[in-house]
Design a protein around this motif. Structure first.
Motif, short mmCIF file in Angstrom:
data_model
loop_
_atom_site.label_atom_id
_atom_site.label_comp_id
_atom_site.label_asym_id
_atom_site.label_seq_id
_atom_site.Cartn_x
_atom_site.Cartn_y
_atom_site.Cartn_z
N VAL A 100 12.30 30.37 48.15
CA VAL A 100 11.51 30.57 47.07
C VAL A 100 12.32 30.27 45.66
O VAL A 100 13.30 30.70 45.45
CB VAL A 100 11.23 32.20 46.99
CG1 VAL A 100 10.54 32.46 45.79
CG2 VAL A 100 10.63 32.65 48.06
N ASP A 101 11.95 29.07 44.92
CA ASP A 101 12.36 28.39 44.03
C ASP A 101 12.06 28.97 42.71
O ASP A 101 12.94 29.23 41.83
CB ASP A 101 12.19 26.74 44.07
CG ASP A 101 13.03 26.08 43.20
OD1 ASP A 101 14.19 26.43 42.92
OD2 ASP A 101 12.50 25.01 42.78
N ASN A 102 10.89 29.35 42.65
CA ASN A 102 10.24 29.97 41.36
C ASN A 102 9.32 31.24 41.54
O ASN A 102 8.37 30.88 42.47
CB ASN A 102 9.40 29.04 40.65
CG ASN A 102 10.57 27.89 39.94
OD1 ASN A 102 10.96 28.21 38.82
ND2 ASN A 102 10.54 26.80 40.40
N LEU A 103 9.38 32.13 41.16
CA LEU A 103 8.42 33.20 41.12
C LEU A 103 8.45 33.77 39.64
O LEU A 103 9.32 34.32 39.20
CB LEU A 103 8.66 34.45 42.04
CG LEU A 103 7.71 35.36 42.01
CD1 LEU A 103 6.09 35.00 42.31
CD2 LEU A 103 8.23 36.66 42.90
N ALA A 120 7.65 27.46 46.48
CA ALA A 120 8.47 28.07 47.74
C ALA A 120 8.55 26.55 48.80
O ALA A 120 7.51 26.01 48.73
CB ALA A 120 8.11 28.93 48.43
N TRP A 121 9.64 26.19 48.98
CA TRP A 121 9.81 25.00 49.96
C TRP A 121 10.44 25.24 51.12
O TRP A 121 11.12 26.47 51.44
CB TRP A 121 11.11 24.18 49.13
CG TRP A 121 10.81 24.01 47.60
CD1 TRP A 121 11.71 24.18 46.76
CD2 TRP A 121 9.72 23.62 46.79
NE1 TRP A 121 11.36 24.27 45.55
CE2 TRP A 121 10.06 23.76 45.52
CE3 TRP A 121 8.42 23.52 47.27
CZ2 TRP A 121 9.23 23.52 44.47
CZ3 TRP A 121 7.54 23.24 46.16
CH2 TRP A 121 8.03 23.22 44.92
N PRO A 144 8.18 19.53 50.58
CA PRO A 144 7.48 20.14 51.56
C PRO A 144 7.32 21.72 51.04
O PRO A 144 8.54 22.21 50.91
CB PRO A 144 8.16 19.89 52.76
CG PRO A 144 8.96 18.77 52.57
CD PRO A 144 9.23 18.68 51.13
N GLY A 145 6.21 22.27 51.08
CA GLY A 145 6.26 23.91 50.75
C GLY A 145 4.87 23.77 49.78
O GLY A 145 3.81 23.21 50.44
N ILE A 146 4.91 24.90 49.03
CA ILE A 146 3.74 25.46 48.48
C ILE A 146 4.11 25.69 47.02
O ILE A 146 5.08 26.34 46.66
CB ILE A 146 3.05 26.40 48.99
CG1 ILE A 146 1.64 26.75 48.50
CG2 ILE A 146 3.89 27.58 49.15
CD1 ILE A 146 0.88 27.80 49.47
#
Length: 175
Positions: free
Chosen positions: A83-86, A74-75, A56-58
């Protein structure tokens, strides 16, 4: 720059960009064999698996004239936008793309119920820490962790109000 949500067909491009970003950002922080020998396969499998069973997220992409410029994953974890990755294509840091991606990704999760926001950085990634602190993030103490078999240290950065982060990124918050 165009923003759009990622699809399964984007998995390989996301994995390639993530690996290139890690190789640039973490070259002084992580072993060369991890960055150059193991990460391409690890990242490829990770993104293939994600799109097979999305969390669930984007996953938001920024595309420019030369293709994929960056992405933010981001989950939604309870009431937190994690925010898992940027990551940006090497050479694009400092131009505002990361801020725009981050703001829009977290705004999407605020619209789905996120109240807080957080992320984790590798200790020693001082540029990232300064970036997030300029956006109002508060860094916690560093803690020991293992990343793909490599002992490292992480530092969590958080926002008690995710809307503060969204606004600091220059993005409107729908209320």
């Amino acid at each position: 720059m165009t923003l759009r949500e990622a699809m399964a067909a984007d998995a390989a491009a996301i994995a390639d960009l993530l690996t290139a970003s890690w190789q640039e950002a973490y070259r002084a922080l992580l072993p060369r064999d991890l960055l150059h020998d193991r990460l391409p396969g690890l990242h490829s499998a990770m993104w293939r698996d994600h799109f097979a069973a999305p969390r669930p997220g984007i996953v938001l992409l920024a595309e420019g004239t030369d293709g994929l410029d960056g992405f933010c994953a981001a989950w939604l974890q309870g009431d937190e936008a994690y925010v898992d990755n940027l990551h940006l294509r090497p050479g694009l840091r400092g131009g505002g793309t990361g801020r725009v991606l981050l703001g829009h990704a977290v705004a999407a999760l605020v619209a789905r119920g996120a109240v807080r926001a957080a992320l984790t950085i590798i200790e020693g990634n001082d540029g990232a820490r300064r970036f997030y602190e300029r956006l109002g993030g508060v860094a916690a103490e560093a803690h020991a962790a293992v990343l793909h078999g490599v002992p490292t240290r992480y530092r969590r950065i958080g926002w008690t109000d995710a809307r503060v982060l969204v606004r600091a990124c220059g993005v409107s918050v729908l209320e």
